[in-house]
Design a protein around this motif. Structure first.
Motif: not given
Length: 165
Positions: A21-25, A126-128, A132-141, A144-152
């Motif tokens: 995943x990388x930002x759109x240029x 939305x935040x993606x 697991x086991x109390x550890x969380x990481x946000x990805x794809x910040x 775009x919102x629709x891209x995050x939903x599709x990747x999820x």
């Protein structure tokens, strides 16, 4: 976990799934070159005209303005090297997050217990999260919102197939 390079007896482990995943240029390397040469040509023409007319301070201000423009554009262009690599192996899911300066942060999850959470936190943003086991990481910040939903959805289907095996 052994981080040593693979030997002939120990082959390199291939991921079952990998996503980058990388930002759109909107501006490519070639576009950056065309933009800087084009603006330099225009500024040089105007600066030359003012220099010819005897208004040499304007020539200096135009040159300083173009140098500032070039520096800001180059800094923005080079500074956004953010990316995230998600790899699913037979026993783990590895998330590598590369920030704008090129530093890498790595998180490892047990895929069987991994939760993919699409946390709606406001209007179309939305935040993606991987948790697991109390550890969380946000990805794809940076997506775009629709891209995050599709990747999820894609990651959820990949994990469902992995769990079914």
């Amino acid at each position: 976990m052994d981080k040593s390079p693979a030997t002939p007896e120990q082959p390199v482990e291939r991921p079952q799934f990998e996503a980058l995943l990388y930002p759109h240029r909107s501006l490519s390397q070639r576009g950056f070159l065309v933009l800087t040469i084009g603006t330099f040509t225009i500024v040089a023409a105007y600066g030359g005209l003012f220099l010819f007319l005897g208004a040499w301070p304007i020539f200096g201000f135009l040159g300083a303005e173009w140098i500032l423009f070039w520096w800001l554009l180059r800094t923005h262009f080079r500074g956004d090297r953010r990316a995230e690599r998600i790899r699913l192996y037979h026993d783990r899911l590895v998330v590598q997050q590369i920030d704008a300066r090129g530093r890498v942060a790595e998180s490892t999850f047990e895929p069987y217990w991994l939760q993919i959470i699409l946390h709606e936190r406001g209007f179309e943003d939305p935040a993606l999260l991987l948790r697991s086991h109390g550890h969380a990481v946000e990805i794809g910040a940076f997506l775009g919102a629709e891209e995050r939903r599709q990747f999820a959805q894609e990651l959820q289907s990949v994990l469902s197939r992995w769990r079914a095996v």
